[in-house]
Design a protein around this motif. Structure first.
Motif, PDB file in Angstrom:
ATOM      1  N   PHE A   1       0.849  -1.194   0.000  1.00  0.00           N
ATOM      2  CA  PHE A   1       0.000   0.000   0.000  1.00  0.00           C
ATOM      3  C   PHE A   1       0.887   1.248   0.000  1.00  0.00           C
ATOM      4  O   PHE A   1       0.591   2.238  -0.690  1.00  0.00           O
ATOM      5  CB  PHE A   1      -0.904  -0.029   1.236  1.00  0.00           C
TER       6      PHE A   1
ATOM      7  N   ALA B   1      -7.232   4.679   2.059  1.00  0.00           N
ATOM      8  CA  ALA B   1      -6.534   5.123   3.279  1.00  0.00           C
ATOM      9  C   ALA B   1      -7.546   5.504   4.360  1.00  0.00           C
ATOM     10  O   ALA B   1      -7.329   5.253   5.546  1.00  0.00           O
ATOM     11  CB  ALA B   1      -5.605   6.288   2.957  1.00  0.00           C
TER      12      ALA B   1
ATOM     13  N   CYS C   1      -8.688   2.371   6.083  1.00  0.00           N
ATOM     14  CA  CYS C   1      -7.636   1.864   7.001  1.00  0.00           C
ATOM     15  C   CYS C   1      -7.727   2.632   8.313  1.00  0.00           C
ATOM     16  O   CYS C   1      -7.750   2.057   9.405  1.00  0.00           O
ATOM     17  CB  CYS C   1      -6.238   2.066   6.427  1.00  0.00           C
TER      18      CYS C   1
ATOM     19  N   HIS D   1      -8.528   1.662  12.305  1.00  0.00           N
ATOM     20  CA  HIS D   1      -7.494   1.888  13.331  1.00  0.00           C
ATOM     21  C   HIS D   1      -8.030   2.799  14.439  1.00  0.00           C
ATOM     22  O   HIS D   1      -7.810   2.536  15.620  1.00  0.00           O
ATOM     23  CB  HIS D   1      -6.245   2.504  12.703  1.00  0.00           C
TER      24      HIS D   1
HETATM   25  C1  ASC Z   1      -0.620   2.988   5.400  1.00  0.00           C
HETATM   26  C2  ASC Z   1      -0.537   2.250   6.589  1.00  0.00           C
HETATM   27  C3  ASC Z   1      -1.689   2.417   7.249  1.00  0.00           C
HETATM   28  C4  ASC Z   1      -2.607   3.248   6.457  1.00  0.00           C
HETATM   29  C5  ASC Z   1      -3.141   4.429   7.191  1.00  0.00           C
HETATM   30  C6  ASC Z   1      -4.036   5.239   6.299  1.00  0.00           C
HETATM   31  O1  ASC Z   1       0.228   3.060   4.537  1.00  0.00           O
HETATM   32  O2  ASC Z   1       0.476   1.526   7.017  1.00  0.00           O
HETATM   33  O3  ASC Z   1      -1.999   1.907   8.404  1.00  0.00           O
HETATM   34  O4  ASC Z   1      -1.837   3.641   5.330  1.00  0.00           O
HETATM   35  O5  ASC Z   1      -2.094   5.207   7.656  1.00  0.00           O
HETATM   36  O6  ASC Z   1      -4.567   6.316   6.993  1.00  0.00           O
END
Ligand code: ASC
Length: 128
Positions: free
Chosen positions: A23, A115, A118, A122
């Motif tokens: 990514f 992104a 992701c 998180h």
């Molecule tokens: C990345 C990575 C993440 C996501 C996050 C996107 O490259 O390691 O965990 O993008 O940062 O917001």
């Protein structure tokens, strides 16, 4: 599938680590930090889509302890976690489709959307 909870933790982290590596290569192109190469983008996006399907099997019951930043909500709010995982997988499938078009603007847009998914997961389910 896993002998011990630690094995499940290791597995999901490994899957996420490999996904993040590929990514990140797309991110470099999407942010003009690396030259855009449509073939390289397509290769990386295909790996990201494949990897996106794997971490979830590692979130087995009893694997909330040890070397993990996984929040207990993953297990107490399983429906929300499942939805977050599905949003991520869907956005990454779109990213792979965008990469296959060979168009940098498509990649940029789809990368940004991915992104976000992701980050959403998180923010909700990963400790600092
Ligand atoms: C990345 C990575 C993440 C996501 C996050 C996107 O490259 O390691 O965990 O993008 O940062 O917001």
């Amino acid at each position: 599938q896993f002998q011990k909870p630690e094995d499940a933790v290791k597995y999901r982290k490994a899957a996420l680590t490999v996904m993040a590596a590929h990514f990140g290569r797309l991110g470099a192109m999407a942010s003009d930090k690396a030259p855009f190469d449509a073939k390289v983008a397509a290769e990386n996006a295909a790996i990201v889509e494949t990897m996106s399907k794997l971490p979830w099997a590692g979130f087995v019951a009893g694997s909330e302890k040890g070397e993990t930043r996984a929040k207990p909500e993953i297990w107490t709010d399983g429906a929300k976690f499942k939805k977050a995982s599905e949003d991520m997988m869907a956005s990454v499938a779109q990213l792979n489709a965008a990469a296959k078009t060979g168009n940098l603007d498509n990649l940029k847009k789809a990368f940004g959307e991915s992104a976000k998914t992701c980050k959403a997961c998180h923010d909700a389910f990963r400790k600092e």
